[in-house]
Design a protein around this motif. Structure first.
Motif, mmCIF file in Angstrom:
data_model
loop_
_atom_site.group_PDB
_atom_site.id
_atom_site.type_symbol
_atom_site.label_atom_id
_atom_site.label_comp_id
_atom_site.label_asym_id
_atom_site.label_seq_id
_atom_site.Cartn_x
_atom_site.Cartn_y
_atom_site.Cartn_z
ATOM 1 N N GLU A 191 -30.461 -47.135 41.978
ATOM 2 C CA GLU A 191 -29.878 -48.223 42.293
ATOM 3 C C GLU A 191 -30.973 -49.041 42.761
ATOM 4 O OE1 GLU A 191 -25.887 -48.790 43.709
ATOM 5 O OE2 GLU A 191 -26.350 -46.244 44.474
ATOM 6 N N ALA A 192 -31.367 -50.403 42.476
ATOM 7 C CA ALA A 192 -32.252 -51.635 43.182
ATOM 8 C C ALA A 192 -31.560 -53.060 43.363
ATOM 9 C CB ALA A 192 -33.662 -51.956 42.422
ATOM 10 N N VAL A 193 -31.649 -53.525 44.442
ATOM 11 C CA VAL A 193 -31.408 -54.649 44.973
ATOM 12 C C VAL A 193 -32.549 -56.224 44.231
ATOM 13 C CG1 VAL A 193 -29.316 -54.009 45.991
ATOM 14 C CG2 VAL A 193 -32.316 -54.859 46.992
ATOM 15 N N ASP A 194 -33.882 -55.516 43.832
ATOM 16 C CA ASP A 194 -34.251 -56.955 43.928
ATOM 17 C C ASP A 194 -35.300 -56.240 42.994
ATOM 18 O OD1 ASP A 194 -36.967 -56.154 45.123
ATOM 19 O OD2 ASP A 194 -35.279 -56.100 47.528
ATOM 20 N N ILE B 254 -30.454 -56.905 29.570
ATOM 21 C CA ILE B 254 -30.062 -57.496 30.873
ATOM 22 C C ILE B 254 -29.511 -58.400 31.216
ATOM 23 C CG2 ILE B 254 -33.064 -58.266 30.252
ATOM 24 C CD1 ILE B 254 -31.881 -60.889 28.753
ATOM 25 N N LEU B 255 -28.513 -58.737 32.347
ATOM 26 C CA LEU B 255 -27.517 -59.077 32.889
ATOM 27 C C LEU B 255 -27.704 -60.599 32.368
ATOM 28 C CD1 LEU B 255 -26.377 -56.618 34.693
ATOM 29 C CD2 LEU B 255 -25.680 -57.211 32.436
ATOM 30 N N THR B 256 -27.508 -61.444 32.357
ATOM 31 C CA THR B 256 -27.482 -62.708 32.372
ATOM 32 C C THR B 256 -26.349 -63.782 32.969
ATOM 33 O OG1 THR B 256 -28.274 -65.204 31.927
ATOM 34 C CG2 THR B 256 -27.904 -63.406 29.826
ATOM 35 N N ALA B 257 -26.480 -64.519 33.440
ATOM 36 C CA ALA B 257 -25.087 -65.344 33.840
ATOM 37 C C ALA B 257 -25.248 -66.881 33.094
ATOM 38 C CB ALA B 257 -24.800 -65.950 34.932
ATOM 39 N N ARG B 258 -26.850 -66.883 32.191
ATOM 40 C CA ARG B 258 -27.327 -68.279 32.175
ATOM 41 C C ARG B 258 -25.932 -67.839 30.276
ATOM 42 N NH1 ARG B 258 -33.640 -69.091 33.896
ATOM 43 N NH2 ARG B 258 -32.675 -68.536 35.787
ATOM 44 N N ILE C 51 -29.405 -49.331 37.625
ATOM 45 C CA ILE C 51 -29.487 -50.108 38.105
ATOM 46 C C ILE C 51 -29.743 -51.355 38.901
ATOM 47 C CG2 ILE C 51 -27.156 -51.684 38.439
ATOM 48 C CD1 ILE C 51 -25.699 -48.953 38.180
ATOM 49 N N VAL C 52 -30.471 -52.716 38.093
ATOM 50 C CA VAL C 52 -31.430 -53.827 38.987
ATOM 51 C C VAL C 52 -29.722 -54.854 39.148
ATOM 52 C CG1 VAL C 52 -33.102 -54.877 38.990
ATOM 53 C CG2 VAL C 52 -32.630 -52.515 38.402
ATOM 54 N N GLU C 53 -29.472 -54.747 40.481
ATOM 55 C CA GLU C 53 -28.376 -55.838 40.667
ATOM 56 C C GLU C 53 -28.147 -56.398 42.038
ATOM 57 O OE1 GLU C 53 -26.251 -58.445 40.122
ATOM 58 O OE2 GLU C 53 -25.028 -57.768 38.629
ATOM 59 N N ASP C 54 -28.361 -57.352 42.409
ATOM 60 C CA ASP C 54 -27.734 -58.069 43.851
ATOM 61 C C ASP C 54 -27.026 -57.895 44.817
ATOM 62 O OD1 ASP C 54 -27.978 -59.730 41.995
ATOM 63 O OD2 ASP C 54 -28.699 -61.288 44.547
ATOM 64 N N GLU C 55 -26.221 -58.017 43.919
ATOM 65 C CA GLU C 55 -24.442 -58.304 43.805
ATOM 66 C C GLU C 55 -23.926 -57.206 44.087
ATOM 67 O OE1 GLU C 55 -21.537 -60.921 41.084
ATOM 68 O OE2 GLU C 55 -23.862 -61.415 40.638
ATOM 69 N N LEU D 30 -33.273 -45.413 30.643
ATOM 70 C CA LEU D 30 -32.504 -46.762 30.444
ATOM 71 C C LEU D 30 -32.818 -48.261 31.468
ATOM 72 C CD1 LEU D 30 -29.992 -48.390 28.016
ATOM 73 C CD2 LEU D 30 -29.585 -48.705 30.401
ATOM 74 N N ILE D 31 -33.044 -48.700 31.769
ATOM 75 C CA ILE D 31 -32.600 -49.823 32.414
ATOM 76 C C ILE D 31 -31.753 -50.955 32.305
ATOM 77 C CG2 ILE D 31 -34.072 -51.749 34.254
ATOM 78 C CD1 ILE D 31 -36.751 -50.236 33.283
ATOM 79 N N ILE D 32 -30.479 -51.153 33.927
ATOM 80 C CA ILE D 32 -30.071 -52.521 33.222
ATOM 81 C C ILE D 32 -30.361 -53.618 34.283
ATOM 82 C CG2 ILE D 32 -27.478 -52.954 33.868
ATOM 83 C CD1 ILE D 32 -26.538 -50.219 32.845
ATOM 84 N N LEU D 33 -30.574 -54.772 33.430
ATOM 85 C CA LEU D 33 -31.212 -55.910 34.300
ATOM 86 C C LEU D 33 -31.356 -57.157 34.742
ATOM 87 C CD1 LEU D 33 -34.341 -56.588 35.808
ATOM 88 C CD2 LEU D 33 -35.179 -56.536 33.632
ATOM 89 N N ASP D 34 -30.460 -57.317 36.012
ATOM 90 C CA ASP D 34 -30.320 -58.808 35.985
ATOM 91 C C ASP D 34 -30.950 -59.655 36.847
ATOM 92 O OD1 ASP D 34 -28.604 -60.732 36.687
ATOM 93 O OD2 ASP D 34 -28.185 -60.347 38.800
ATOM 94 N N ILE D 35 -31.008 -60.838 35.196
ATOM 95 C CA ILE D 35 -32.094 -61.867 35.787
ATOM 96 C C ILE D 35 -32.348 -61.939 37.050
ATOM 97 C CG2 ILE D 35 -33.538 -63.867 34.321
ATOM 98 C CD1 ILE D 35 -33.247 -61.172 32.785
ATOM 99 N N MET D 36 -31.088 -63.072 37.651
ATOM 100 C CA MET D 36 -31.253 -63.770 38.909
ATOM 101 C C MET D 36 -31.331 -62.936 39.896
ATOM 102 S SD MET D 36 -31.301 -66.517 37.504
ATOM 103 C CE MET D 36 -30.830 -67.714 39.122
#
Length: 228
Positions: free
Chosen positions: A31-34, A78-82, A7-11, A49-55
């Motif tokens: 887990e990774a935060v950046d 990919i996870l995106t708020a856009r 999981i790559v997510e900074d929140e 498998l990778i769950i990857l936030d964009i921002m």
């Protein structure tokens, strides 16, 4: 064998919620935060498998996806708020397999994870004639999910592989974009025709001189042409 997800997510709150859902399903979770931390973990550990936030801070998700695709076809969500469709298409062009828009329901994300994991790592049987498909110089070995073109191995993402094999298993039959979306992503997928077009374009590029095996049928969809 237990599968490992990154999981790559900074929140922090979002990351912990998703982590708990995945742990409850029996996955090992990293887990990774950046972006830089994500790449470092990916180089050191086997990840399924990778769950990857964009921002992300330091290195954004686009860059992470691009670098991983240079050496690996691991499934990426990919996870995106856009909400801009061009951003989503960029993710697919870079090799992402699926996307989830924030805010999202963790059970929905989990369903996407399970679908990708089951289709990517499901094979456990013995090799048989049905495990090999060859048409027009394109050779698919289902147990290893290996694709070769004129005996040269090519690297496909999970989604590109699923599209290719679906078309090859239905030679000469027009497959609509809606059928592809339902087959590959499921009914809940919010993408449109441009999503399919993006993956077809990437797939044709990788097929090289066999790109014309996938024929566009105007206002209808696609079909695979080629002899067994």
């Amino acid at each position: 064998m237990q599968k490992t997800l990154l999981i790559v997510e900074d929140e922090d709150i979002l990351r912990e919620i998703v982590k708990d859902y995945l742990l409850n399903e029996g996955y090992e979770v990293l887990e990774a935060v950046d972006g830089n931390e994500a790449l470092a973990i990916f180089e050191e550990r086997e990840v399924h498998l990778i769950i990857l936030d964009i921002m992300l801070p330091e290195l954004d998700g686009w860059s992470v996806c691009r670098r991983i695709r240079k050496s690996s076809n691991v499934p990426i969500i990919i996870l995106t708020a856009r909400v801009d469709e061009d951003d989503t298409l960029l993710g697919f062009e870079l090799g992402a397999d699926d996307y989830v828009t924030k805010p999202y329901s963790p059970p929905i994300l989990l369903a996407r994870v399970k679908r990708l994991m089951e289709s990517r790592y499901a094979y456990t049987g013995e090799l048989s004639n049905e495990d090999i498909l060859t048409r027009n110089g394109i050779h698919v070995h289902f147990p290893s999910r290996t694709v070769t073109v004129d005996e040269e191995k090519i690297g496909l993402t999970h989604t590109e592989y699923e599209i290719l094999t679906y078309l090859m298993q239905n030679p000469g039959i027009i497959i609509t974009r809606e059928q592809l979306i339902t087959k590959i992503w499921g009914y809940e997928f919010a993408g449109d025709d441009r999503t399919v077009n993006s993956h077809i374009r990437n797939l044709r590029h990788k097929l090289g001189n066999k790109a014309n095996s996938i024929v566009t049928v105007i206002r209808a969809g696609y079909k695979f042409e080629g002899k067994a």
